[in-house]
Enzyme design. Structure first.
Site, PDB file in Angstrom:
ATOM      1  CD  GLU A   7      -2.883  -1.283   2.327  1.00 38.12           C
ATOM      2  OE1 GLU A   7      -2.748  -0.498   3.276  1.00 38.12           O
ATOM      3  OE2 GLU A   7      -3.809  -2.124   2.267  1.00 38.12           O
ATOM      4  CG  ASN A  65      -0.593  -6.952  -1.627  1.00 36.20           C
ATOM      5  OD1 ASN A  65      -1.125  -7.565  -2.539  1.00 36.20           O
ATOM      6  ND2 ASN A  65      -1.147  -6.849  -0.413  1.00 36.20           N
ATOM      7  CG  HIS A 117      -9.783  -5.858   0.339  1.00 33.10           C
ATOM      8  ND1 HIS A 117     -10.062  -7.004   1.065  1.00 33.10           N
ATOM      9  CD2 HIS A 117      -8.468  -5.608   0.507  1.00 33.10           C
ATOM     10  CE1 HIS A 117      -8.955  -7.415   1.661  1.00 33.10           C
ATOM     11  NE2 HIS A 117      -7.967  -6.595   1.341  1.00 33.10           N
ATOM     12  CD  GLU A 158      -4.567  -8.094   1.422  1.00 27.48           C
ATOM     13  OE1 GLU A 158      -5.459  -7.383   1.912  1.00 27.48           O
ATOM     14  OE2 GLU A 158      -3.358  -7.878   1.587  1.00 27.48           O
ATOM     15  CG  ASP A 187     -12.702  -9.042   1.585  1.00 27.30           C
ATOM     16  OD1 ASP A 187     -12.594  -8.047   0.843  1.00 27.30           O
ATOM     17  OD2 ASP A 187     -12.311  -9.034   2.777  1.00 27.30           O
TER      18      ASP A 187
END
Ligand code: XIL
Length: 315
Positions: free
Chosen positions: A130, A171, A207, A236, A238
């Site tokens: 990030e 990432n 996400h 990751e 979701d």
């Protein structure tokens, strides 16, 4: 029929999950799904700086080792997460001056990556996480504000020195579609590789939320990164909904999961897909996004949702 991991492996990909240490130790229903369905694990929190080195040179590997041991016992790859991030990093690091901060970073990376360098199951690391703002400028973090952008190249070089065989990733989130942030990521990776900085891989957190739509250029975006010569991975995923669940929202969510898995399957350089947890019983979403939730493949009673079937069918 058959578990997700069998189908993923047959296609040369991984299907993974982010592991929470407490249910992994204590809940047989959680553990059974974890070992049966997945062939890759990322520690949800246990390998972060606050969990591993809460004060200078005071190390705690208990959660990290627990996850690595579980992975070894169940023939699963481990993706280390994460070495250099602005969150979940102790205050003692954030307050250091430039020289001391750089050496704390080197020591942290060398010790943590070095611990698992000879473990055949630990194959990759998120080295930096990030580092961009939404507009594509570098994030104004204590890392950037103290060290400038050189902290990124330095972190990759320290990680390569600690484990020459590990795949080293950058990432981020909101980089799934083609936009200012993902283009900044693309330009950085291209420029780092041109300088022989050892960046091997780009992680797309993914996400997503059903109410915000699907990034329809995901596959095209993965492909443009692949053309730089890096591995790409969904790290990751979701897909949250505004609560409560309805059949319609479950269906949209399932479609989005299919789209994500299909995009990875269609890009040879995409190594696999990691879901950020697998049961709605343990998910960061309700704690982070008020009134949202139900983002994962199983409900809170470990029953498969349409999202599970969608992932299964896409593998
Ligand atoms: C989250 C965890 O899921 C939570 O348990 C924790 O409280 C905060 O961090 N991007 C990342 C992950 O890279 O490490 C974050 O995980 C979610 C966003």
């Amino acid at each position: 029929s058959g578990p997700l991991r069998t189908h993923a492996a047959a296609r040369g990909k991984f299907i993974g999950f982010a592991a929470a240490t407490s249910p992994l130790a204590n809940e047989s229903a959680y553990r059974t799904i974890a070992q049966t369905e997945f062939n890759q694990i990322t520690a949800e929190n246990a390998m972060k700086w606050d969990a591993t080195e809460s004060s200078d040179n005071n190390w705690n590997f208990s959660g990290a080792d627990q996850i690595v041991n579980f992975a070894v016992a169940n023939n699963q790859q481990v993706h280390g997460h994460t070495l250099v991030w602005h969150n979940q990093t102790p205050g003692w690091v954030q307050g250091l001056g430039a020289t001391a901060m750089r050496s704390a970073m080197q020591d942290h990376i060398s010790t943590l990556v070095g611990r698992y360098a000879n473990n055949a199951n630990v194959v990759s690391w998120d080295v930096v996480n990030e580092v961009f703002e939404e507009n594509g400028s570098f994030r104004s973090s204590f890392w950037y504000n103290t060290l400038g952008q050189s902290f990124i190249a330095d972190a990759f070089r320290y990680a390569r020195a600690a484990d020459p065989d590990a795949r080293l990733c950058i990432n981020d989130y909101n980089v799934e579609g083609i936009n200012a942030k993902s283009t900044a990521m693309y330009n950085l990776v291209q420029s780092l590789r041109a300088q022989n900085v050892p960046v091997d891989c780009v992680g797309f957190q993914t996400h997503l939320a059903t109410q915000y739509g699907f990034p329809s250029d995901l596959q095209q975006n993965l492909q443009r990164f692949a053309a730089l010569g890096v591995q790409v991975r969904i790290t990751e995923v979701d897909i949250r909904i505004v609560m409560p669940r309805t059949t319609a929202k479950d269906t949209t969510q399932a479609t989005y999961y299919s789209n994500v898995v299909n995009a990875c399957m269609a890009v040879p350089a995409c190594a696999g897909v990691t879901v950020w947890g697998f049961t709605d019983k343990y998910s960061w979403v309700p704690d982070t996004f008020p009134s949202e939730g139900a983002a994962l493949l199983y409900d809170a009673n470990y029953q498969q949702k349409p999202a599970y079937t969608a992932v299964h069918n896409a593998l």
